[in-house]
Design a protein around this motif. Sequence first.
Motif, PDB file in Angstrom:
ATOM      1  N   TRP A   1       8.183   7.331  -4.559  1.00 59.37           N
ATOM      2  CA  TRP A   1       8.688   6.091  -4.644  1.00 59.37           C
ATOM      3  C   TRP A   1       8.422   5.121  -3.384  1.00 59.37           C
ATOM      4  CZ3 TRP A   1      12.828   5.052  -1.617  1.00 59.37           C
ATOM      5  CH2 TRP A   1      13.540   6.138  -1.446  1.00 59.37           C
ATOM      6  N   GLY A   2       8.072   3.992  -3.455  1.00 57.16           N
ATOM      7  CA  GLY A   2       7.714   3.270  -2.101  1.00 57.16           C
ATOM      8  C   GLY A   2       8.817   2.288  -1.848  1.00 57.16           C
ATOM      9  N   PRO A   3       8.688   1.425  -0.645  1.00 55.51           N
ATOM     10  CA  PRO A   3       9.483   0.588  -0.486  1.00 55.51           C
ATOM     11  C   PRO A   3       9.570  -0.677  -1.051  1.00 55.51           C
ATOM     12  CG  PRO A   3       7.530   0.486   1.235  1.00 55.51           C
ATOM     13  CD  PRO A   3       7.514   1.680   0.361  1.00 55.51           C
TER      14      PRO A   3
ATOM     15  N   SER B   1       0.790  -1.178  -0.041  1.00 55.29           N
ATOM     16  CA  SER B   1      -0.004  -0.076  -0.162  1.00 55.29           C
ATOM     17  C   SER B   1       0.950   1.182  -0.095  1.00 55.29           C
ATOM     18  CB  SER B   1      -0.900   0.035   1.162  1.00 55.29           C
ATOM     19  OG  SER B   1      -0.178   0.064   2.488  1.00 55.29           O
ATOM     20  N   ALA B   2       2.042   1.107   0.187  1.00 56.02           N
ATOM     21  CA  ALA B   2       3.142   2.338   0.316  1.00 56.02           C
ATOM     22  C   ALA B   2       3.772   2.595  -1.067  1.00 56.02           C
ATOM     23  CB  ALA B   2       4.301   1.932   1.471  1.00 56.02           C
ATOM     24  N   ARG B   3       3.462   1.728  -2.073  1.00 57.45           N
ATOM     25  CA  ARG B   3       3.868   1.837  -3.421  1.00 57.45           C
ATOM     26  C   ARG B   3       2.793   2.500  -4.509  1.00 57.45           C
ATOM     27  NH1 ARG B   3       5.626  -4.513  -3.676  1.00 57.45           N
ATOM     28  NH2 ARG B   3       7.225  -4.329  -2.061  1.00 57.45           N
ATOM     29  N   PRO B   4       3.149   3.963  -4.946  1.00 59.79           N
ATOM     30  CA  PRO B   4       2.267   4.360  -5.984  1.00 59.79           C
ATOM     31  C   PRO B   4       1.975   3.290  -7.069  1.00 59.79           C
ATOM     32  CG  PRO B   4       4.423   5.519  -5.689  1.00 59.79           C
ATOM     33  CD  PRO B   4       4.811   4.302  -4.728  1.00 59.79           C
TER      34      PRO B   4
ATOM     35  N   THR C   1      -4.937   4.831  -2.734  1.00 57.46           N
ATOM     36  CA  THR C   1      -5.085   6.244  -3.106  1.00 57.46           C
ATOM     37  C   THR C   1      -4.301   7.197  -2.456  1.00 57.46           C
ATOM     38  OG1 THR C   1      -6.855   6.169  -1.120  1.00 57.46           O
ATOM     39  CG2 THR C   1      -7.518   5.861  -3.610  1.00 57.46           C
ATOM     40  N   GLU C   2      -3.848   6.756  -0.998  1.00 60.68           N
ATOM     41  CA  GLU C   2      -2.836   7.463  -0.218  1.00 60.68           C
ATOM     42  C   GLU C   2      -1.464   7.568  -0.946  1.00 60.68           C
ATOM     43  OE1 GLU C   2      -1.531   9.903   2.890  1.00 60.68           O
ATOM     44  OE2 GLU C   2      -3.673   9.328   2.373  1.00 60.68           O
ATOM     45  N   ALA C   3      -1.037   6.463  -1.266  1.00 61.72           N
ATOM     46  CA  ALA C   3       0.400   6.191  -2.128  1.00 61.72           C
ATOM     47  C   ALA C   3       0.479   7.163  -3.361  1.00 61.72           C
ATOM     48  CB  ALA C   3       0.743   4.890  -2.137  1.00 61.72           C
ATOM     49  N   ASP C   4      -0.709   6.972  -4.062  1.00 57.33           N
ATOM     50  CA  ASP C   4      -0.789   7.760  -5.372  1.00 57.33           C
ATOM     51  C   ASP C   4      -0.616   9.246  -5.257  1.00 57.33           C
ATOM     52  OD1 ASP C   4      -0.712   5.282  -6.566  1.00 57.33           O
ATOM     53  OD2 ASP C   4      -3.094   4.963  -6.952  1.00 57.33           O
TER      54      ASP C   4
END
Length: 336
Positions: A268-270, A252-255, A260-263
Motif C-alpha cells: 500500500w502506498g501514500p 507512482s508509489a501506489r499499486p 510497474t515498480e509499485a505493482d
Amino acid sequence: MTILAPESAALDPKAMVEQAEAALADIARAREAVGRVIFGQESVVEQTLTAILAGGHALLVGVPGLAKTKLVETLGTVLGLDARRVQFTPDLMPSDIVGTEVMDQDETGRRSFRFVRGPVFAQLLMADEINRASPRTQSALLQAMQEYHVTVAGERHDLPAPFHVLATQNPLEQEGTYPLPEAQLDRFLCQIDVHYPSLDAERRILMATTGVEEERAGAVMTAERLREIQALVRRMPVPDTVVDAILNLVRSARPGHGSTEADAHIAWGPGPRASQSLMTCVRARALYEGRLAPSIDDVRALAEPILQHRMALNFAARAEGMGVRDVVRVLVRGLG
C-alpha cells in the motif's frame, strides 16, 4: 510556465522578495546557532528545520546517542519556543500527556473540577522514544497533532501556536516497544533518519563536549517571528512543473496506478497527505537554501523522508531483501 500560489495570499512581488530576504537572514542565524552545538548532522538539521518551517511534525529515527534529544532541545532554544519533554515509557498514561481534571474545594466547602494541563500544552513537544509507550498512549497525540486541540471531559482545550511535535524513535528491536500505527505515522510530516557522524565530526564532538565548558545555543528568533516565516512559506509560488513532479511521484508509489515498480513491490502506498507534505516542504527547503521558489531537485531531496513512513512493501519485496528506501530511490529516478 505557470506559477501556483494561494489566491487569497497574493502579495506584491517586491514585498514578497523583501519578506523572503528578511526570512533568509533569520533562518541563516538559526542554522548557525544550531551548528555551534550539533556537529556532523547537517542533513538532519536541514530536514528538521524544514519540517518546522513547513509547520509540521517530524519523527527522528536513530540508535541511542546520536544527539536526537539535544537537537530538539537546541531548536527549542534557538527558535524561542516554549519546549517540553515527555519520556515515553510502557507505563505512561494518556493523562500524563494531555492532562487531567482534579477536584478542588474552596473555603466554603464548594467542590468543583479544575483541568490541569499536561506537557502537550507547549509550542515544541519532544516525545522521546515514542515507540516505548503503549498504543493507547501514542493515540493521545493523534488529536493534538492533527487538530491542534485536545478534548478532556467533553471540553475543548486549544494548544498554543505554533505547535510542533518532534518525536524520537530507536530502530532497535527491543522488548517493550510498540511500533507506531499507520494513522499516527501519517501525521508526521517526515521521517528523518539519524546516522552515525563522520570521523571528523566525531572528533569535534569529543573536543567540544568533554571539556570544562560546553557550547550552548541562544535564541535568535521568537515564536511570533517563526509563525510569520511559516505563513510566508505557504505563500511562496510553486512552478507547475514541480506540482506535476509531486503528483507523479506520489501516484507512482501506489499499486494499481500504472507503475510497474509499485505493482511489483508495494503493498500500500501514500495518500494525498504525502502530496500536501511535499508541497509545503519543497517551499520550506527552497527558503532554507536561499531560493524564492522550489525546484524538482527539492522534490528529489525530500522524497525519501516524506514517503518512506507512508508505504509498506509486499511479501515478494521483503523476500528479495528490498527496503522502502530502495523502492523510493527507483521511483525518484523515474522523475527524470
